[in-house]
Design a protein around this motif. Structure first.
Motif, PDB file in Angstrom:
ATOM      1  N   PRO A   2      16.366  39.322 -39.443  1.00 49.89           N
ATOM      2  CA  PRO A   2      16.771  40.654 -39.036  1.00 49.89           C
ATOM      3  C   PRO A   2      15.581  41.531 -38.713  1.00 49.89           C
ATOM      4  CG  PRO A   2      17.015  40.411 -41.381  1.00 49.89           C
ATOM      5  CD  PRO A   2      16.694  39.050 -40.837  1.00 49.89           C
ATOM      6  N   GLU A  53      13.896  38.190 -31.271  1.00 55.17           N
ATOM      7  CA  GLU A  53      13.632  39.621 -31.289  1.00 55.17           C
ATOM      8  C   GLU A  53      12.613  40.005 -30.212  1.00 55.17           C
ATOM      9  OE1 GLU A  53      14.278  40.066 -36.142  1.00 55.17           O
ATOM     10  OE2 GLU A  53      12.264  39.926 -35.297  1.00 55.17           O
ATOM     11  N   ASP A 156      21.021  49.911 -39.704  1.00 52.51           N
ATOM     12  CA  ASP A 156      21.491  48.937 -40.686  1.00 52.51           C
ATOM     13  C   ASP A 156      22.557  49.567 -41.553  1.00 52.51           C
ATOM     14  OD1 ASP A 156      20.142  46.654 -40.090  1.00 52.51           O
ATOM     15  OD2 ASP A 156      18.504  47.010 -41.483  1.00 52.51           O
ATOM     16  N   TRP A 270      14.945  35.461 -46.149  1.00 54.58           N
ATOM     17  CA  TRP A 270      15.129  35.352 -44.699  1.00 54.58           C
ATOM     18  C   TRP A 270      15.185  33.904 -44.223  1.00 54.58           C
ATOM     19  CZ3 TRP A 270      16.645  39.945 -44.207  1.00 54.58           C
ATOM     20  CH2 TRP A 270      16.014  40.990 -44.875  1.00 54.58           C
ATOM     21  N   TRP A 289      23.312  41.462 -40.816  1.00 50.97           N
ATOM     22  CA  TRP A 289      22.690  40.218 -40.359  1.00 50.97           C
ATOM     23  C   TRP A 289      23.056  39.001 -41.221  1.00 50.97           C
ATOM     24  CZ3 TRP A 289      19.881  44.368 -42.394  1.00 50.97           C
ATOM     25  CH2 TRP A 289      19.455  44.202 -43.718  1.00 50.97           C
ATOM     26  N   MET A 293      23.362  34.946 -40.093  1.00 53.89           N
ATOM     27  CA  MET A 293      22.305  34.090 -40.619  1.00 53.89           C
ATOM     28  C   MET A 293      22.889  32.926 -41.406  1.00 53.89           C
ATOM     29  SD  MET A 293      19.144  36.535 -41.838  1.00 53.89           S
ATOM     30  CE  MET A 293      18.116  35.127 -42.202  1.00 53.89           C
ATOM     31  N   HIS A 362      21.583  41.477 -33.365  1.00 49.80           N
ATOM     32  CA  HIS A 362      22.645  41.569 -34.373  1.00 49.80           C
ATOM     33  C   HIS A 362      22.446  42.728 -35.348  1.00 49.80           C
ATOM     34  CE1 HIS A 362      23.758  37.693 -32.803  1.00 49.80           C
ATOM     35  NE2 HIS A 362      22.651  37.135 -33.224  1.00 49.80           N
ATOM     36  N   ASN A 363      21.994  43.866 -34.839  1.00 50.25           N
ATOM     37  CA  ASN A 363      21.928  45.073 -35.649  1.00 50.25           C
ATOM     38  C   ASN A 363      22.977  46.065 -35.153  1.00 50.25           C
ATOM     39  OD1 ASN A 363      18.323  45.158 -36.263  1.00 50.25           O
ATOM     40  ND2 ASN A 363      19.972  44.312 -37.492  1.00 50.25           N
TER      41      ASN A 363
END
Length: 444
Positions: A2, A53, A156, A270, A289, A293, A362-363
């Motif tokens: 993320p 990203e 977020d 992560w 996220w 994930m 994906h935010n």
């Protein structure tokens, strides 16, 4: 991975910005005189590092440059706040003109020190009513005492991610809405294995990744500061109630030492080895996220998402959550501020740009129009977080002159409470208030 990190980098950022605050001579007012229609090259620094990203940023910049062919943008990624602050202090042609930071907690420092230019004059000049563009909570964490030195760049929202398969096996038919239901579910989902666990309902300790004191405190909607700007931890009953409730949950799930011993076996937050992905924990307080994930990690169970449970006496507020996000600002020392504003305005207020960026990493989008855009890719899991972002009772941690220091002070106290080192919570909160007030007075 993320794009938004908060308390994981706050300590470093606070230290770095503290140095900057004593060295920065930038002005918070808009005295920009450059012509944004002339050929110009901007330096844009950001913190994203994952290939997806980086590509998302490059695609966004490409769209901007197509619309503004006279503005070339040199992009530098994977930049920490420490590196950014050093460059801002040094100045010169290689210093960033536009900056994106994950450290929302440092906005107060950025604004108070004059490191970033006040964007209010730019917004006014462009005819942008920020209250009509951005959700109220996002404006709260991107300004300090009226100085809008940053703007939101994605968002977020924190909620509950859970293992639907484990829920069914435990006979739980829906996600918990109240704290008492949450505690009962966590106990029911916990399966012992010797002196450890086969499955834990939730890792309730504050080191349990996103189960930070600020996330849990948001459920009680407390006020960190009173009307006079003084720390309010001891006076607002929500803080003591949260600390007591969390410590009680820790005890019911096996106690601090047993839980922490189990936590040391967890993989990186992560990575694919996250304990939720492996079925070691059945519920996780996390951001938008986590579900994608987990799917990318190839989990074998069905995933559900829901708002975080609220205190039993606040059931009418169910659906709210904790909000944070990436911020974007213009270096006050930049000689190209009008051109820099064109880039900042595009990335933060253009609906298509915000939606495309949100879809790519994906935010949650950071403008009201983008949140409602039909082009936004919304899975059932993601919709939960969109709704949390829109909820009128969702809260954040307010900006302060000491950046995130007051939050770290509160966090340290919370650690001491859960360990059992502090038994008199009201007295401890009063001392914490004194420390926070002292630190803020020094920062000012």
């Amino acid at each position: 991975m993320p794009g938004i990190r908060r308390l994981t980098v706050a300590a470093t950022a606070v230290a770095a910005i503290s140095v900057l605050a004593t060295a920065c001579t930038g002005s918070a007012s808009n005295t920009a005189a450059d012509d944004p229609n002339k050929d110009v090259t901007l330096n844009f620094w950001h913190g994203w590092s994952a290939p997806s990203e980086i590509k998302a940023i490059e695609d966004n910049i490409a769209r901007f440059q197509k619309a503004h062919p006279n503005i070339k943008v040199n992009v530098t990624g994977n930049m920490t706040d420490d590196k950014i602050n050093q460059a801002l202090r040094a100045g010169g042609e290689k210093a960033p003109d536009v900056v994106s930071s994950f450290t929302t907690d440092s906005v107060g420092k950025f604004c108070n020190s004059g490191a970033f230019a006040d964007l209010n004059p730019f917004l006014k000049k462009s005819g942008i009513d920020k209250e009509k563009v951005f959700p109220k909570t996002l404006l709260e964490y991107t300004q300090f005492k009226g100085n809008q030195c940053t703007l939101p760049l994605l968002n977020d929202a924190y909620g509950l991610v859970y293992n639907k398969t484990a829920f069914e096996a435990a006979g739980i038919t829906e996600p918990p809405k109240t704290w008492s239901q949450f505690v009962a579910a966590a106990q029911k989902l916990t399966i012992a294995k010797g002196d450890s666990y086969e499955q834990l309902g939730i890792m309730p300790t504050y080191h349990g990744y996103e189960t930070a004191p600020q996330r849990l405190a948001a459920l009680w909607s407390p006020s960190y500061f009173d009307a006079d700007g003084k720390s309010n931890l001891a006076k607002d009953p929500g803080f003591a109630q949260m600390l007591t409730a969390q410590k009680d949950l820790v005890g019911k799930l096996g106690g601090y030492e047993k839980l922490e011993k189990f936590r040391t076996t967890f993989g990186d937050e992560w990575s694919a080895e996250h304990p939720f992905h492996l079925g070691l924990v059945a519920m996780q307080i996390d951001g938008e996220w986590r579900a994608p994930m987990a799917k990318e990690a190839g989990v074998k169970f069905e995933i559900g998402t829901a708002p975080m449970p609220v205190p039993d006496d606040r059931v009418s507020e169910y659906g709210k959550g904790y909000l944070a996000g990436t911020i974007m600002g213009i270096a006050s020392g930049s000689k190209k501020q009008n051109a820099a504003w064109e880039l900042t305005k595009y990335m933060t207020t253009d609906t298509e740009a915000v939606v495309e960026f949100a879809n790519a990493i994906h935010n949650v989008p950071s403008t009201l129009a983008a949140l409602d855009s039909p082009k936004l890719q919304v899975s059932p899991e993601f919709k939960t977080f969109i709704d949390i972002a829109k909820h009128p009772k969702s809260t954040t941690t307010p900006a302060q002159a000491d950046g995130g220091t007051y939050q770290l002070t509160f966090t340290d106290f919370a650690y001491a409470v859960e360990k059992g080192e502090v038994t008199d919570i009201p007295a401890g909160l009063a001392k914490t208030d004194q420390q926070i007030d002292t630190d803020i007075a020094k920062a000012k």
